[in-house]
Scaffold this active site. Structure first.
Site, PDB file in Angstrom:
ATOM      1  N   HIS A  25     -43.264 -13.810  28.621  1.00 16.48           N
ATOM      2  CA  HIS A  25     -43.157 -12.348  28.664  1.00 16.48           C
ATOM      3  C   HIS A  25     -44.040 -11.754  27.563  1.00 16.48           C
ATOM      4  CE1 HIS A  25     -41.510  -8.312  28.459  1.00 16.48           C
ATOM      5  NE2 HIS A  25     -40.998  -8.530  29.661  1.00 16.48           N
ATOM      6  N   SER A  70     -41.832  -0.677  34.599  1.00 17.22           N
ATOM      7  CA  SER A  70     -41.217   0.619  34.939  1.00 17.22           C
ATOM      8  C   SER A  70     -40.829   0.735  36.411  1.00 17.22           C
ATOM      9  CB  SER A  70     -42.143   1.774  34.520  1.00 17.22           C
ATOM     10  OG  SER A  70     -42.320   1.783  33.118  1.00 17.22           O
ATOM     11  N   ASN A  84     -34.143  -8.261  33.657  1.00 19.74           N
ATOM     12  CA  ASN A  84     -34.334  -8.857  32.328  1.00 19.74           C
ATOM     13  C   ASN A  84     -33.654  -7.927  31.325  1.00 19.74           C
ATOM     14  OD1 ASN A  84     -35.259  -9.792  29.879  1.00 19.74           O
ATOM     15  ND2 ASN A  84     -37.422  -9.264  30.242  1.00 19.74           N
ATOM     16  N   GLU A  93     -43.578  -9.452  25.556  1.00 24.98           N
ATOM     17  CA  GLU A  93     -42.894  -9.188  24.278  1.00 24.98           C
ATOM     18  C   GLU A  93     -42.760 -10.469  23.463  1.00 24.98           C
ATOM     19  OE1 GLU A  93     -39.515  -7.159  25.964  1.00 24.98           O
ATOM     20  OE2 GLU A  93     -40.783  -5.427  26.408  1.00 24.98           O
ATOM     21  N   GLY A 119     -41.837  -0.436  30.144  1.00 22.52           N
ATOM     22  CA  GLY A 119     -41.013   0.481  29.361  1.00 22.52           C
ATOM     23  C   GLY A 119     -41.662   1.829  29.087  1.00 22.52           C
ATOM     24  N   GLU A 145     -47.157  -8.257  35.107  1.00 22.60           N
ATOM     25  CA  GLU A 145     -46.620  -7.092  34.401  1.00 22.60           C
ATOM     26  C   GLU A 145     -47.687  -6.511  33.469  1.00 22.60           C
ATOM     27  OE1 GLU A 145     -42.085  -7.468  34.017  1.00 22.60           O
ATOM     28  OE2 GLU A 145     -42.938  -8.643  32.401  1.00 22.60           O
TER      29      GLU A 145
HETATM   30  C1  PEP Z   1     -40.158  -6.071  31.559  1.00 22.23           C
HETATM   31  O1  PEP Z   1     -40.097  -6.035  30.339  1.00 22.23           O
HETATM   32  O2  PEP Z   1     -40.235  -7.166  32.140  1.00 22.23           O
HETATM   33  C2  PEP Z   1     -40.150  -4.818  32.295  1.00 22.23           C
HETATM   34  C3  PEP Z   1     -40.709  -4.805  33.473  1.00 22.23           C
HETATM   35  O3  PEP Z   1     -39.591  -3.733  31.654  1.00 22.23           O
HETATM   36  P1  PEP Z   1     -39.421  -2.248  32.265  1.00 22.23           P
HETATM   37  O4  PEP Z   1     -38.886  -2.396  33.653  1.00 22.23           O
HETATM   38  O5  PEP Z   1     -38.457  -1.598  31.338  1.00 22.23           O
HETATM   39  O6  PEP Z   1     -40.782  -1.624  32.253  1.00 22.23           O
END
Ligand code: PEP
Length: 253
Positions: A93, A210, A10, A95, A170, A164
């Site tokens: 998501h 992450s 992503n 965000e 992040g 997630e």
């Molecule tokens: C994401 O935003 O879907 C995600 C998993 O980000 P990151 O891998 O940077 O934690």
């Protein structure tokens, strides 16, 4: 893992045409790891260009509007992303939920419209640290899914869930293998109950938060985990491919 592991990048709000070389590198390397299904969701502006470059990897969008065409300045609907070359869309998501106040009901409407347009859907769910610390992670995540899962269409093999935990996105923190396995089992039980075991068996549950080349193998070796949704580490072909290699190794264990 029942099916090929699914590793999805992503790119979020990153990438101009200069990133097309990374997409090409990912696509070329993916051809060497056919036991892993690899996909990338670039920003809308790059979907068509990445689609034209890619021979092996799947291309998706990071969101879509729930409606048909009309007076919605700045919005892009499911048919439009499909027309640009996307085969899937990431919906719900954290965000988007946070930055755009997206509710489970809106996400449900987006899912119905994406399936209607022939897209596959990756539905994201996940709890905040406060919710986890309060011991309510499982009920919160299952509540998100109950409210957002499609009702009018049988998703057949076109649905993927991405668990997630928000506190792992992040941040460099990842959930423990035990916590990931427990949440994935709870989600699987809900899918069995909602769609029946035959349809549920076709739904992969990804982990996101992450995931990096150095932890991918351990996370992807958790039997309940069907792949990974990757943010930051998907922006470099080298890092992203490190995760694809981890998935391929985990598959052989
Ligand atoms: C994401 O935003 O879907 C995600 C998993 O980000 P990151 O891998 O940077 O934690």
């Amino acid at each position: 893992m029942a099916e090929r592991p699914y590793i999805v990048g992503n790119w979020k709000m990153n990438g101009t045409r200069a990133m097309l070389s990374e997409a090409r590198a990912i696509d070329r390397a993916a051809q060497r790891y056919m036991k892993v299904e690899v996909a990338v969701a670039p920003p809308y502006t790059l979907i068509h260009a990445v689609h034209k470059e890619a021979e092996q990897i799947g291309i998706g969008a990071q969101d879509c509007h729930s409606g048909a065409e009309g007076a919605h300045t700045g919005d892009i609907n499911a048919s439009m992303v499909a027309d640009a070359g996307a085969k899937f869309v990431i919906l719900g998501h954290s965000e988007r939920r946070q930055d755009h106040a997206e509710t489970n009901e809106l996400i449900n409407a987006k899912i119905e419209s994406a399936l209607e347009a022939g897209l596959r859907v990756i539905l994201c769910c996940g709890e905040s640290l406060e919710t986890r610390d309060a011991g309510e992670a499982e009920s919160f995540v299952l509540g998100q899914l109950r409210a957002a899962l499609p009702i009018f269409q049988d998703p057949a093999d076109r649905l993927t869930i991405a668990y997630e935990p928000i506190w792992a996105i992040g941040t460099g923190r990842t959930a423990t293998a035990e916590d990931i396995a427990a949440m994935h089992r709870a989600i699987r039980a809900l899918l069995d109950e909602t769609f029946g075991e035959d349809v549920s068996a076709k739904v992969r549950i990804l982990y996101g938060g992450s995931v990096k080349p150095d932890n991918a193998r351990e996370i992807l070796a958790v039997p309940e985990v069907g792949g990974a949704l990757v943010g930051g580490a998907s922006l470099s072909a080298e890092n992203f491919l490190g995760i694809v290699v981890g998935a391929s190794e985990a598959e052989e264990v």
